[in-house]
Each structure stands twice: as C-alpha cells, then as structure tokens.
Write a protein that holds these residues in place. Sequence first.
Motif, PDB file in Angstrom:
ATOM      1  N   VAL A  53     116.317   8.476 121.403  1.00  0.00           N
ATOM      2  CA  VAL A  53     117.259   8.674 120.176  1.00  0.00           C
ATOM      3  C   VAL A  53     118.463   7.979 120.953  1.00  0.00           C
TER       4      VAL A  53
ATOM      5  N   VAL B 229     114.495   5.895 117.215  1.00  0.00           N
ATOM      6  CA  VAL B 229     115.342   6.125 116.192  1.00  0.00           C
ATOM      7  C   VAL B 229     116.979   5.951 116.507  1.00  0.00           C
TER       8      VAL B 229
ATOM      9  N   VAL C 101     120.742   7.142 115.521  1.00  0.00           N
ATOM     10  CA  VAL C 101     121.480   8.243 114.986  1.00  0.00           C
ATOM     11  C   VAL C 101     122.869   7.689 114.950  1.00  0.00           C
TER      12      VAL C 101
ATOM     13  N   ILE D  68     115.151  13.596 112.913  1.00  0.00           N
ATOM     14  CA  ILE D  68     114.542  12.968 114.263  1.00  0.00           C
ATOM     15  C   ILE D  68     113.022  13.378 114.244  1.00  0.00           C
TER      16      ILE D  68
ATOM     17  N   ARG E 298     109.632  11.029 114.255  1.00  0.00           N
ATOM     18  CA  ARG E 298     108.516  11.166 115.354  1.00  0.00           C
ATOM     19  C   ARG E 298     107.299  11.321 114.755  1.00  0.00           C
TER      20      ARG E 298
END
Length: 402
Positions: A237, A304, A306, A360, A364
Amino acid sequence: MLVLQINSVCGYGSTGSIAVDLASVLNKEGHSCHIAYGQSSTTYSPSYKIGGRMENHLHNLCSRLFGNQGYYTHNGTLRLLGYIRKIAPDVIHLHNLHGNYLHIGLLFELLSELEVPVVWTLHDCWAFTGKCTHYTTVGCTKWKTGCHQCPLYRAYPPSLFFDRSQQLYEDKKRWFTSLPKMTIVAVSDWLSKEVSMSFLNKYPQEQIYNWIDNTIYYPHPSNRWLHAVIPTDKFVVLSVSGAWTAGSSRYEDAVQLAGMLPDDMQLVLVGNRTAGTHFPPGVIHIPYVNSGEQLAQLYSMADVFVHFSTEDTFGKVIAESMACGTPVVVYNSTACPELLAPGCGYVVQPRRVEDLFLSIQKIRESGKSQFTIPCIENVRSRFGYHTNTHQYLDLYQQVAML
C-alpha cells in the motif's frame, strides 16, 4: 510568439515541472519561452531568478512576523519589471505567486500598464482568498464575500502573530481585478466552480487538466533497488506526499491505517518527514523522490495507491499512479474523486480510514490486474501530455490575437 511564465519554482515540484513542460512544447513548436522564478535553482534556460537569496529570506521572515506575504522583495520585483519590459513578451503566464519571492502589488501595476495578455493558471485557491491556499477542511466560505478573522492565519503561508486576511483580501481583489486582459485557467472542474463564485469571475475562464508524461509514467518492470527496500512477498500500500507532518490529517490517517493492516500488507510512505514526526514500527518511509522515473517504479510495484489528502485542486500523484497501472483509493473531497473513472479504484468519505481499509481489501480480492487497463486508459484519454499542453498553446495564440 514569446511567452513569459512566472512561478515560485522552475523545474522542481509539480508546478515547476508544469512550467518547464510548457516551455519545452513551445520551443518545439518554434516559439520562445522564458521562465521567471523565485525559489531554489533551475537548469532551464532562458530563466530569470527573482530576488536574491537574502532578500527572499527577509521576505519570508517579514511575512511570518507581520502577516503580509507578497509585500516584500521590492528591489527584486523592480528588477523583474525591467526584465519584462526588455524581453517584451506576447503573453505572460502566471502560476503560483505565493512563496515569498514577489511584491505582488508592483507586479500587477506593471501588468495593468503593459496591457499584455495574461493567462493565470490556478494550482490552488490562494488567488481568491485573503490568506489560505485551501479552506475546505475548516469549512470556511468567507472568501465569497470578504475574508476576515481567518481560521487558518497560522497555516501556510504562515503568520505567527497577526491576522491580515481582511487587508490581504481587499488588496488582492483590487490588484487581481485590475487587468484589462486576463484569462483564468482552472486545473479541475471542482476548482472552476469555486473560481466562478469568487471575485475572479469577471474574467473568462478555461478548464485544462494537468498532464502526465506517459514516456515516464507507465507500468515499470520490477526494480532491484526497490527490492532492497520493500518486501516482495507482501501486498504493498503506497502513499506519496510532499511532506509528512505530525498532527496533520494525512499523517494521522496514515498512522491509523498502519495499525489496521495485517502482517502480509506493507504500508510505504514517500515524502519528507518534518522534525518531530515519527512513524509506527513496520511502516517503510522513503524520503522525497524528485525523479519521475523512480516515482514511476514505486507506483508500478505498489498494489494500491492511497491518497490521504482532503484538499487537492488536481492531485497529480493520483493520476501518476493510475498511469502506472495501479488502482487508487481517494477521499470524496475537492477534486480527488474527479480524477477517477470506472474501474480505477474507490472513493470513500473523508477521514473514514476504516472505509479506506475495506476498499484496499476489495482491490486485493479482485487483483490489481483487474484495474490496470482502466487506469491507464483513463489517464491517456483525459490527462495526455500532448493534448493538454497543446490546449495551452492554443490559448496563448488565442489571447495574443485579442
């Protein structure tokens, strides 16, 4: 056609890179571009440094002590005015005028006299407020009628003792509405709507998104230097910020998210860490990365991205991440959700870190590959380098003929 751009920096950071990109396109098209800047240094030529180091330091000090940012660097601004008269530009393109490097009143007096067409790209909200660059988090709307008793007078640009927001608002309104030929450019639909409610609404307005260079930002293969820093067996992340500061909402939300992630997820935070700021154990911190190629490698290896910001007029890191095929999760605030398209990630309510974590997990479960093509196509269709930079070239030619 000769275009002069004026910005706080040149070739550094988001706005400095934008200025150099536009200069490069102008030069390739057979035009000329000079860039006048106030802070740091540059390798771009022809460029003009506004004010000396000591003068700009004094501007910064006086701004903090007396609350009047933009009223100093008097001699440096006078020399800039002489430079402008000497090169006689056909168009003057303004970017960020805050940053302790200009006497703004002197600059606008000259711009009003010369009657040279002016294009002003707003990268934040400073141009139509008495003080702040953003106001959404505190819910302030005084800028619509007249700033006073600023709740952010100690925030950037900081004032230690005095709230000068009313004087600043009145002076800026007088200066910024004095030009006979000016076109405002907003970098998002959200910002465009805000400008339409401000004193700048007397001027014609264009909306041109910032752009992403797809020769730099694209899915990069796995990189050895990253493997030495970031575990390859975890779901990564990533978040990128200019600075991480203890007490800020970005920092607090990042820390809260770090506490929610299971052992097989890894939070990576990129950006400068201010004094006194500490991250929880397990968080990987990478200092500010100025290299586009290295940033692209980071975006590419992440599963990902953020974005913890609640105040963005564009959010270039969001678009950069999508260009590298990495899905994003953003807050539903200011222009952040505007950058996403279907299949690019998720939008959650501001400061709802639990919802960030759930989003998140959804990414996934679906797998990053399900988002990669929509992300890349979104950026190429809306934030393309050639298309969006040439919108400025078209605008320059249009205003130069008026």
